[in-house]
Design a protein around this motif. Structure first.
Motif, short mmCIF file in Angstrom:
data_model
loop_
_atom_site.label_atom_id
_atom_site.label_comp_id
_atom_site.label_asym_id
_atom_site.label_seq_id
_atom_site.Cartn_x
_atom_site.Cartn_y
_atom_site.Cartn_z
N LEU A 1 0.83 -1.21 0.00
CA LEU A 1 0.00 0.00 0.00
C LEU A 1 0.86 1.26 0.00
O LEU A 1 1.99 1.24 0.49
CB LEU A 1 -0.91 0.00 1.23
N ASP A 2 0.32 2.38 -0.53
CA ASP A 2 1.15 3.58 -0.55
C ASP A 2 1.13 4.29 0.80
O ASP A 2 0.24 4.10 1.62
CB ASP A 2 0.78 4.52 -1.71
N SER A 3 2.16 5.13 1.04
CA SER A 3 2.39 5.62 2.40
C SER A 3 1.30 6.57 2.88
O SER A 3 1.10 6.73 4.08
CB SER A 3 3.76 6.30 2.49
N GLU A 4 0.57 7.20 1.97
CA GLU A 4 -0.51 8.06 2.42
C GLU A 4 -1.55 7.24 3.19
O GLU A 4 -2.08 7.64 4.20
CB GLU A 4 -1.18 8.72 1.21
N LYS A 5 -1.79 6.04 2.67
CA LYS A 5 -2.76 5.15 3.30
C LYS A 5 -2.19 4.46 4.53
O LYS A 5 -2.84 4.38 5.58
CB LYS A 5 -3.19 4.09 2.27
N THR A 6 -0.96 3.96 4.42
CA THR A 6 -0.40 3.18 5.52
C THR A 6 -0.20 4.04 6.76
O THR A 6 -0.29 3.54 7.88
CB THR A 6 0.94 2.53 5.11
N ALA A 7 0.08 5.33 6.57
CA ALA A 7 0.27 6.20 7.73
C ALA A 7 -1.00 6.18 8.59
O ALA A 7 -0.94 5.99 9.80
CB ALA A 7 0.59 7.62 7.27
N GLU A 8 -2.15 6.36 7.94
CA GLU A 8 -3.42 6.36 8.67
C GLU A 8 -3.73 4.98 9.24
O GLU A 8 -4.29 4.86 10.32
CB GLU A 8 -4.56 6.80 7.74
N ILE A 9 -3.34 3.95 8.50
CA ILE A 9 -3.57 2.58 8.98
C ILE A 9 -2.79 2.34 10.27
O ILE A 9 -3.32 1.79 11.23
CB ILE A 9 -3.16 1.55 7.91
N LEU A 10 -1.54 2.79 10.29
CA LEU A 10 -0.70 2.63 11.48
C LEU A 10 -1.42 3.12 12.73
O LEU A 10 -1.39 2.48 13.78
CB LEU A 10 0.60 3.43 11.32
N LEU A 11 -2.07 4.28 12.60
CA LEU A 11 -2.76 4.89 13.73
C LEU A 11 -3.90 4.01 14.25
O LEU A 11 -4.19 4.01 15.45
CB LEU A 11 -3.37 6.23 13.31
#
Lengths: 450, 450
Positions: free
Chosen positions: B56-66
């Motif tokens: 997945l691209d980092s824009e999405k993964t950043a929010e997923i991490l949260l």
């Protein structure tokens, strides 16, 4: 920068009320937030409170009514005429107005509704009264900003200015078609950063979470938290936009839900507060106590079965409260963890894995506690070694059984659609007391052969 | 319209992961909300989860991490290089990024910070790391829209468009002077309904709630709820605007607060979940159980004092678990009501009035329960009348004493600045067990003279 009621302020206020100095009272309270005034009213005698309430203008008193404790609100509403109440309600958002109307007697309800001045507003309020309190329909309000997909940004902003006049918080702008079917949303931010000739159909976001009027309130809360929403649109069964729920209404749902679990765990069956009447408090507390008492009868019977041991092994009976208490405590811990897991949807894995985990956990706790008990029984309590051995074995067994009951009773209740929080508190302590005593004396009988 | 993970979807997903079909995975997950993807990752094996995460691209993964569970997040972060983590953090709001950095080891923390690309953003994040987690500073984020009092509506809107680019939710617009001192706010609604030449100094609202960086999180939550705020500005000690707290951060504070009380009432001393490791669960549960066990030792000793009664009045001992359990249950009920009253600030009236009320309440409960017990002891348990009379008197006395202990121990703790919720659960049940048994046998001794 929160307002704190000082003694000096309160003294002055009382002086003005006594002297009926309306002007001074208005000056004193004019700049004050309605939540602060509500707090002040609750600290005054009812006579002073109602006097002050009538001095303030209806724009302010309407908001104050919402903040008041339910009992005081009821008392004040009883002293207002249907026309006066209607004037208050005309100032409020639809769902707040509907909540207050719902608290009135059915006769007064009709009188108040007929006195409402703003017809649109009145219609919206009456609509809202149809929905059960604990559904999306009961939580939503009618105030929202909606635009037609066929408009452009310019017309849209013009229309929004008109609509926004009556709305305290805009949040999202919903996009509908000519039939009022919900299509998507416009974010305020997008609107601020888009040129004014762009057609709405080009800028609106088609993906949108919404709920249907009959969705349960806790489900709405879960969805809004999961997707981190500050407002969610509500549609009817056909998909037509009928209202909106905002996060501040959901905060109350979340709080009430947590409070309810806490109260059930403490053996209180209704939503009560320390300041409720003795009768209400008794109604909330007595049922669980009766249940616990009946459980107590069973424990007396169970002990009676082993009464023969008293002649030669009287010491055994000194340990019954200890064993029962440990069973109760372990059971409550296990059930509380499961109830939370169920509430937050964080329980994963099969029932069998949970069984293995719970048994390992209680074995670990049990062995540590049993060691302390064995040493304690010998050095502190000076009982015979054989009694020490019996209570030690009993404690380990009781801890395992109690934690299994505490774990699986809530899971079972949940499977049958019953609130698992019911299983915490007196229910689990009482049943674990009985099991604990039964296990203890059965082990004693096996070892001592009485 | 919430997404539900279907079996079919899951099967397809696993097939794509196994086949390393990146394209298909992107198509499958592209439109999905990050909260849903987080849920999916938690249901996959760690190997599959980390593969999917990297696709997945980092824009999405950043929010997923949260959204991920803390344990899984930690595992994933361990598999990412400092540069990769920094890329995730560049996508997040300052306080979310700071929260994730705070979870890293201090070595990795420094490496990650040095890899952050956006310098302003990095400075803001580092600033936020200074504040303790449970203060306004720890909750706030740096993203906010602020305008200078000397601008007019036109310049203001232009500036806001620029500032709003990086902010997910605008809420209020704060007005500051040249020194960044917080002066007031502009509501979006006012801005939508005001002509563009009006100077800001004429339209902004001077009254504004704010908190200082070191205000406690629960206090921030209380103020935001009381005044029904969706965002609150945070200032430093000098009054300069440094950040903003939004209601979604506060929802977590409210939930955690309620959870903590619930866990304390159930005798669990740390924030644990059903899926934590056995060691963590034991650490959270064992301390209270040890306390209860030591209390149990005392109850054995107390019963030993009255051991002489066993020869002639052995029946008395059958009732000890019943009396102890009732004392515990009544105590927990009383303390839970007081703990809630203290938490919600709804306790009014003097201590003396509360004493009178609690005694009346427990007299009422006590008399009803004692009647049931007296009848039950005679007809169900068939004990001698004199034993029935003793347990009945004991029950009333025990209920009164237990409810007084349950009421006043939390009040006392609160006065000394200790969390009153500590007094619920095992603490109150154990001490009430002991008191109950002591009272019961003392009454028995007075009446029977053993």
């Amino acid at each position: 920068m929160e307002f704190k009621i000082s003694k000096g302020f309160f003294k002055e206020l009382k002086k003005f009320i006594k002297g009926k100095n309306k002007k001074e009272l208005e000056v004193l309270l004019n700049d004050m937030h309605h939540a602060d005034i509500a707090e002040i009213l609750e600290k005054l005698s009812f006579k002073s409170a109602i006097y002050l309430f009538k001095v303030l203008d209806s724009e302010k008193t309407a908001e104050i009514l919402l903040e008041l404790d339910e009992d005081l609100r009821e008392k004040i509403l009883n002293r207002l005429s249907p026309k006066e109440i209607a004037e208050e309600l005309d100032e409020l958002e639809t769902n707040d107005a509907a909540d207050i109307i719902a608290e009135l007697s059915s006769l007064k309800k009709d009188q108040v509704i007929s006195e409402l001045q703003d017809e649109e507003h009145a219609k919206d309020i009456v609509d809202l009264l149809r929905y059960p309190e604990n559904t999306a329909g009961g939580l939503m309000h009618k105030e929202l900003v909606k635009v037609n997909e066929n408009w452009n940004v310019f017309i849209c902003i013009k229309q929004m200015r008109i609509q926004a006049e009556n709305i305290s918080r805009v949040h999202s702008i919903y996009v509908v078609d000519d039939e009022d079917m919900l299509l998507g949303r416009l974010s305020l931010k997008d609107l601020l950063t888009t040129s004014s000739k762009t057609p709405i159909s080009e800028v609106y976001i088609k993906k949108l979470n919404s709920v249907i009027v009959d969705t349960e309130d806790v489900e709405v809360a879960r969805i809004m938290q999961k997707y981190d929403l500050e407002a969610i649109p509500v549609t009817d069964e056909m998909g037509r936009l009928v209202g909106r729920i905002t996060i501040d209404d959901i905060v109350d749902v979340i709080k009430d839900e947590a409070t309810e679990d806490y109260q059930l765990a403490a053996g209180i069956s209704q939503d009560v507060e320390a300041d409720d009447s003795i009768l209400e408090l008794t109604k909330a507390r007595l049922p669980w106590l009766v249940l616990a008492l009946l459980g107590g009868f069973v424990s007396v019977k169970v002990l009676g079965l082993f009464g023969g041991a008293m002649t030669n092994h009287g010491n055994l009976f000194f340990f019954t409260p200890l064993i029962a208490a440990m069973a109760g405590n372990v059971g409550v811990q296990s059930s509380a963890i499961i109830v939370q897991g169920l509430a937050n949807d964080t329980l994963s894995g099969s029932l069998f894995n949970r069984l293995i985990k719970e048994v390992s956990l209680s074995l670990l706790n049990g062995v540590i506690l049993a060691t302390i008990l064995f040493l304690g029984s010998h050095f502190l309590l000076n009982v015979e070694i054989i009694i020490g051995i019996i209570v030690t074995i009993a404690l380990i067994s009781v801890i395992i059984i109690a934690s299994l009951i505490g774990t699986f009773v809530p899971i079972l209740l949940d499977k049958f659609g019953i609130d698992p929080a019911l299983a915490t508190g007196p229910f689990i302590t009482t049943s674990n007391d009985i099991c604990g005593i039964l296990i203890y004396f059965t082990i004693a009988r096996l070892i001592l052969g009485f």
